[in-house]
Write a protein that holds these residues in place. Structure first.
Motif, PDB file in Angstrom:
ATOM      1  N   SER A  23     -29.497   9.052  16.907  1.00 58.16           N
ATOM      2  CA  SER A  23     -29.006   8.443  18.148  1.00 58.16           C
ATOM      3  C   SER A  23     -28.453   7.044  17.921  1.00 58.16           C
ATOM      4  N   SER A  24     -28.906   6.392  16.860  1.00 60.81           N
ATOM      5  CA  SER A  24     -28.454   5.030  16.569  1.00 60.81           C
ATOM      6  C   SER A  24     -28.267   4.865  15.072  1.00 60.81           C
ATOM      7  N   ILE A  25     -27.214   4.183  14.698  1.00 61.63           N
ATOM      8  CA  ILE A  25     -26.939   3.928  13.290  1.00 61.63           C
ATOM      9  C   ILE A  25     -28.049   3.099  12.650  1.00 61.63           C
ATOM     10  N   TYR A  26     -28.741   2.299  13.455  1.00 64.63           N
ATOM     11  CA  TYR A  26     -29.777   1.418  12.920  1.00 64.63           C
ATOM     12  C   TYR A  26     -31.005   2.180  12.434  1.00 64.63           C
ATOM     13  N   LYS A  27     -31.105   3.446  12.805  1.00 71.07           N
ATOM     14  CA  LYS A  27     -32.249   4.236  12.385  1.00 71.07           C
ATOM     15  C   LYS A  27     -32.105   4.762  10.963  1.00 71.07           C
ATOM     16  N   VAL A  28     -30.896   4.720  10.403  1.00 70.87           N
ATOM     17  CA  VAL A  28     -30.686   5.287   9.060  1.00 70.87           C
ATOM     18  C   VAL A  28     -31.521   4.561   8.005  1.00 70.87           C
ATOM     19  N   PRO A  29     -31.448   3.213   7.893  1.00 72.88           N
ATOM     20  CA  PRO A  29     -32.306   2.561   6.882  1.00 72.88           C
ATOM     21  C   PRO A  29     -33.794   2.742   7.172  1.00 72.88           C
ATOM     22  N   VAL A  30     -34.160   2.795   8.454  1.00 72.60           N
ATOM     23  CA  VAL A  30     -35.573   2.987   8.813  1.00 72.60           C
ATOM     24  C   VAL A  30     -36.051   4.359   8.351  1.00 72.60           C
ATOM     25  N   LEU A  31     -35.239   5.393   8.615  1.00 70.46           N
ATOM     26  CA  LEU A  31     -35.609   6.751   8.207  1.00 70.46           C
ATOM     27  C   LEU A  31     -35.642   6.876   6.689  1.00 70.46           C
ATOM     28  N   MET A  32     -34.662   6.280   6.010  1.00 67.29           N
ATOM     29  CA  MET A  32     -34.639   6.343   4.544  1.00 67.29           C
ATOM     30  C   MET A  32     -35.866   5.654   3.954  1.00 67.29           C
ATOM     31  N   GLU A  33     -36.235   4.512   4.509  1.00 69.42           N
ATOM     32  CA  GLU A  33     -37.385   3.774   3.995  1.00 69.42           C
ATOM     33  C   GLU A  33     -38.667   4.580   4.158  1.00 69.42           C
ATOM     34  N   SER A  34     -38.733   5.368   5.224  1.00 69.37           N
ATOM     35  CA  SER A  34     -39.943   6.155   5.471  1.00 69.37           C
ATOM     36  C   SER A  34     -40.135   7.262   4.436  1.00 69.37           C
ATOM     37  N   HIS A  35     -39.091   7.560   3.646  1.00 66.60           N
ATOM     38  CA  HIS A  35     -39.204   8.569   2.594  1.00 66.60           C
ATOM     39  C   HIS A  35     -39.815   8.003   1.316  1.00 66.60           C
ATOM     40  N   GLY A  36     -40.197   6.726   1.330  1.00 60.93           N
ATOM     41  CA  GLY A  36     -40.809   6.141   0.145  1.00 60.93           C
ATOM     42  C   GLY A  36     -39.831   5.669  -0.903  1.00 60.93           C
ATOM     43  N   ILE A  37     -38.619   5.302  -0.443  1.00 56.14           N
ATOM     44  CA  ILE A  37     -37.572   4.878  -1.382  1.00 56.14           C
ATOM     45  C   ILE A  37     -37.980   3.628  -2.159  1.00 56.14           C
ATOM     46  N   VAL A  38     -38.621   2.688  -1.484  1.00 55.62           N
ATOM     47  CA  VAL A  38     -38.995   1.436  -2.150  1.00 55.62           C
ATOM     48  C   VAL A  38     -39.914   1.712  -3.333  1.00 55.62           C
ATOM     49  N   GLU A  39     -40.913   2.554  -3.108  1.00 60.17           N
ATOM     50  CA  GLU A  39     -41.864   2.867  -4.173  1.00 60.17           C
ATOM     51  C   GLU A  39     -41.175   3.532  -5.365  1.00 60.17           C
ATOM     52  N   TYR A  40     -40.259   4.467  -5.052  1.00 65.19           N
ATOM     53  CA  TYR A  40     -39.565   5.163  -6.146  1.00 65.19           C
ATOM     54  C   TYR A  40     -38.664   4.201  -6.919  1.00 65.19           C
ATOM     55  N   LEU A  41     -37.840   3.402  -6.201  1.00 67.28           N
ATOM     56  CA  LEU A  41     -36.932   2.469  -6.869  1.00 67.28           C
ATOM     57  C   LEU A  41     -37.700   1.403  -7.646  1.00 67.28           C
ATOM     58  N   ASN A  42     -38.838   0.989  -7.096  1.00 69.43           N
ATOM     59  CA  ASN A  42     -39.637  -0.030  -7.775  1.00 69.43           C
ATOM     60  C   ASN A  42     -40.072   0.459  -9.164  1.00 69.43           C
ATOM     61  N   GLU A  43     -40.439   1.742  -9.229  1.00 66.83           N
ATOM     62  CA  GLU A  43     -40.855   2.307 -10.516  1.00 66.83           C
ATOM     63  C   GLU A  43     -39.659   2.664 -11.386  1.00 66.83           C
ATOM     64  N   ARG A  44     -38.646   3.287 -10.768  1.00 65.30           N
ATOM     65  CA  ARG A  44     -37.489   3.784 -11.536  1.00 65.30           C
ATOM     66  C   ARG A  44     -36.656   2.653 -12.120  1.00 65.30           C
ATOM     67  N   LEU A  45     -36.434   1.581 -11.335  1.00 64.85           N
ATOM     68  CA  LEU A  45     -35.614   0.464 -11.797  1.00 64.85           C
ATOM     69  C   LEU A  45     -36.435  -0.740 -12.241  1.00 64.85           C
ATOM     70  N   GLN A  46     -37.753  -0.568 -12.268  1.00 69.38           N
ATOM     71  CA  GLN A  46     -38.650  -1.633 -12.726  1.00 69.38           C
ATOM     72  C   GLN A  46     -38.343  -2.959 -11.993  1.00 69.38           C
ATOM     73  N   LEU A  47     -38.413  -2.883 -10.651  1.00 64.66           N
ATOM     74  CA  LEU A  47     -38.053  -4.035  -9.818  1.00 64.66           C
ATOM     75  C   LEU A  47     -39.150  -5.094  -9.768  1.00 64.66           C
ATOM     76  N   GLY A  48     -40.350  -4.727 -10.086  1.00 62.16           N
ATOM     77  CA  GLY A  48     -41.427  -5.708 -10.106  1.00 62.16           C
ATOM     78  C   GLY A  48     -41.910  -6.122  -8.732  1.00 62.16           C
ATOM     79  N   ILE A  49     -41.746  -5.257  -7.722  1.00 65.37           N
ATOM     80  CA  ILE A  49     -42.236  -5.560  -6.374  1.00 65.37           C
ATOM     81  C   ILE A  49     -43.747  -5.342  -6.347  1.00 65.37           C
ATOM     82  N   LYS A  50     -44.505  -6.408  -6.134  1.00 61.87           N
ATOM     83  CA  LYS A  50     -45.966  -6.314  -6.115  1.00 61.87           C
ATOM     84  C   LYS A  50     -46.483  -5.805  -4.780  1.00 61.87           C
ATOM     85  N   SER A  51     -45.939  -6.401  -3.711  1.00 58.72           N
ATOM     86  CA  SER A  51     -46.328  -5.983  -2.363  1.00 58.72           C
ATOM     87  C   SER A  51     -45.165  -6.258  -1.432  1.00 58.72           C
ATOM     88  N   LEU A  52     -45.060  -5.475  -0.376  1.00 58.64           N
ATOM     89  CA  LEU A  52     -43.952  -5.623   0.562  1.00 58.64           C
ATOM     90  C   LEU A  52     -44.198  -6.799   1.498  1.00 58.64           C
TER      91      LEU A  52
END
Length: 610
Positions: free
Chosen positions: A251-280
């Motif tokens: 219903s809103s374009i603003y929901k796309v990043p919210v929905l994507m984030e809910s799939h655990g993208i941060v956790e996967y990218l943090n490990e895959r690209l070795q981003l070094g994110i300790k905590s959000l």
């Protein structure tokens, strides 16, 4: 090579599947984690840039601060990520080949045969690597992640050199610094309603055959996809289930990043690209959740008529429509845009197609306000002039942009100064009263890149302190906005026009070019030579658009009387003073606010650009 991280976004099955919004959403999620992000858009066409395209080809031409005429997806990036990009952030086949050919002519290749591999592919990799290191905002910080969107679909002949370049680049960058997101369509035929995964399987197979393996498969669909379909894609496309992200129409374009984030993208990218994110960070993504919720709960409506010449394609006016939405949403309204073909307002249409003529005028009359955006050429110019006349004579809130600004001057000259043949030399080179003329320094004979382009300063006259538009810009003496035009008001007519009541409140730094006009004793009649839509943001709407929406709902006068602040009744769109976005909207300058992007692939709401 530095430890710059790269996310390559490719597309499959069909073009226009929403890669730009997906790429922007990746950046939005990473920025919310405190990571600096930049973006590059690759367009495989041979044109040097988007400047000579008809809007019917690729939608609007988006203009950057440095005057770059680029693909509208760069507007998505700037609005979502709140960054300032440059012309080199848009790569085309034409740019790459021109660079290589110029080097060959200079003898840089020392007599070697110049070939697609390695010379073109090397040039692509070097370009990406160089641009990724360029600071993108006022912080002057070097980005940590570069998101590269490859236009078109995998398998296109035009994009083969780019795909091969990134096949090589993944080894150059090293695995821990490079990943691929493949955006594909999951069609759902109406006959069965069953989601079909075969097109995505074929697309991923082709991508793998070209040497790139997706880390994410982003599945676009009309309706949500059930878990069994997701598992099927995982099995046949050789990725784990958590690497399959399903994005239905929202219903809103603003929901796309919210929905994507809910799939655990941060956790996967943090490990895959070795981003070094300790905590959000605290309140991670909260501002985007709040924004989408607020837009979903708008209770009132404002109707704006857009009088243009490219109304058959919504993306031709994308930034204009988004700017109207930014302003309307801020005040607490949902905007409905009525698209009116300018030529249908012309008197000749009364005999050619009376139904279209009367319908166009009916739409214009029932609107709360009117906007006449930019454009080029003779077709529809008389309709734009008629629309500006009707608004001037009937007190209808009006905003003219670029050609709309020029149409306002022509109309006033004809109907108030009685210069019946007044016109622009763009349409009538031999008119006896050329009130709009081409700028001498831009009259080179070529079409591409010869206009007055990019961010320029506009100075408010000392006599303009009480003007509505200056007050909407918070009383600033000078502003900076982006331009894209080749014609200007003829200086010979300025004194006569101002004596008759058409006041030019803003000029360029040399006081030679007219930038903003306004009518006194009118609820809101403003026209600007620049394109304010390019700097509008969801939480920092462009002042000219804000004025139009407020005047359309008859609350502009009270808004200005309060020093450009909304009353509690008008600001019920905001939750409370502790709402980050509400505070941002009221107190931060436009250049410092986040913005969003639009794509008709995600939202049923109206979208379009100039």
């Amino acid at each position: 090579m530095s430890n710059m991280k790269y996310i390559l976004v490719t597309g499959g099955v069909i073009s226009g599947v929403g890669k730009g919004v997906i790429a922007s959403s990746f950046g939005t999620i990473l920025k919310s984690c405190g990571i600096e992000v930049t973006s590059i858009k690759i367009d495989p066409y041979i044109n040097l840039d988007a400047g000579t395209f008809s809007p019917y080809e690729h939608g609007e031409v988006y203009v950057l601060d440095d005057g770059g005429e680029v693909d509208l997806d760069l507007g998505n990036y700037e609005r979502f990520l709140n960054i300032t990009l440059h012309r080199d952030n848009n790569i085309t086949t034409g740019k790459i080949y021109k660079m290589v050919i110029d080097k060959e002519r200079r003898g840089d290749y020392l007599g070697k045969t110049v070939q697609v591999v390695p010379h073109i592919t090397d040039a692509i990799q070097e370009w990406v690597e160089r641009v990724a290191q360029v600071p993108v905002s006022d912080t002057k910080k070097i980005p940590q992640i570069c998101i590269v969107e490859l236009g078109g679909t995998i398998g296109d002949i035009e994009s083969m050199a780019f795909v091969e370049a990134f096949r090589q680049f993944q080894f150059r960058a090293k695995r821990e610094n490079f990943c691929v997101a493949h955006v594909s369509l999951i069609p759902q035929p109406r006959s069965t309603g069953e989601p079909k995964t075969k097109p995505t399987q074929s697309s991923v197979r082709e991508l793998r055959g070209l040497g790139l393996s997706p880390d994410f498969i982003v599945c676009r669909s009309e309706n949500p996809i059930i878990q069994s379909v997701k598992e099927k894609i995982s099995n046949f496309c050789h990725v784990a289930p958590e690497q399959v992200i399903c994005i239905p129409d929202l219903s809103s374009i603003y929901k796309v990043p919210v929905l994507m984030e809910s799939h655990g993208i941060v956790e996967y990218l943090n490990e895959r690209l070795q981003l070094g994110i300790k905590s959000l960070p605290r309140r991670h993504m909260k501002q985007w959740i709040d924004l989408s919720d607020k837009i979903d709960n708008l209770r009132h409506e404002v109707c704006i008529a857009l009088v243009g010449k490219y109304t058959r394609l919504e993306d031709a006016y994308a930034s204009v429509i988004k700017s109207l939405q930014h302003a309307a949403n801020t005040v607490g309204f949902k905007v409905t845009v009525l698209f009116i073909e300018a030529s249908n307002l012309e008197r000749e249409m009364l005999s050619e197609d009376p139904v279209a003529y009367h319908e166009a005028w009916k739409q214009l009359c029932k609107s709360d306000g009117v906007i006449v955006p930019g454009g080029f050429g003779k077709r529809g110019i008389e309709g734009k002039i008629e629309a500006s006349r009707w608004c001037r004579e009937n007190g209808k809130p009006y905003l003219g942009i670029c050609l709309g600004f020029q149409a306002s001057v022509i109309e006033f000259s004809r109907n108030v100064l009685n210069l019946q043949d007044a016109h622009t030399t763009e349409c009538e080179p031999n008119t006896l009263n050329p009130v709009i003329i081409d700028m001498p320094e831009h009259n080179t004979g070529d079409m591409g890149g010869t206009m007055r382009l990019g961010k320029r300063t506009t100075v408010f006259k000392e006599t303009s302190n009480n003007s509505k538009i200056k007050r909407l810009y918070y009383g600033k003496d000078r502003i900076e906005e982006r331009h894209r035009h080749r014609y200007e008001v003829n200086p010979k007519y300025i004194i006569e026009l101002e004596k008759a009541g058409l006041v030019f409140v803003g000029v360029d730094t040399d006081a030679e070019r007219m930038e903003i006009l306004e009518l006194e004793n009118h609820p809101y009649y403003v026209a600007v030579q620049f394109h304010p839509e390019y700097l509008s943001r969801p939480m920092a709407p462009s002042p000219p658009f804000m004025g139009l929406i407020l005047a359309a709902k008859d609350i502009l006068k009270s808004y200005l009387a309060r020093g450009c602040k909304l009353s509690p009744r008008e600001s019920d769109y905001y939750d409370s003073e502790d709402d980050d976005y509400g505070i941002t909207a009221k107190h931060l300058p436009i250049s410092q606010i986040t913005n969003e992007s639009d794509s008709s692939a995600y939202s049923s709401s109206t979208n379009i650009v100039d």
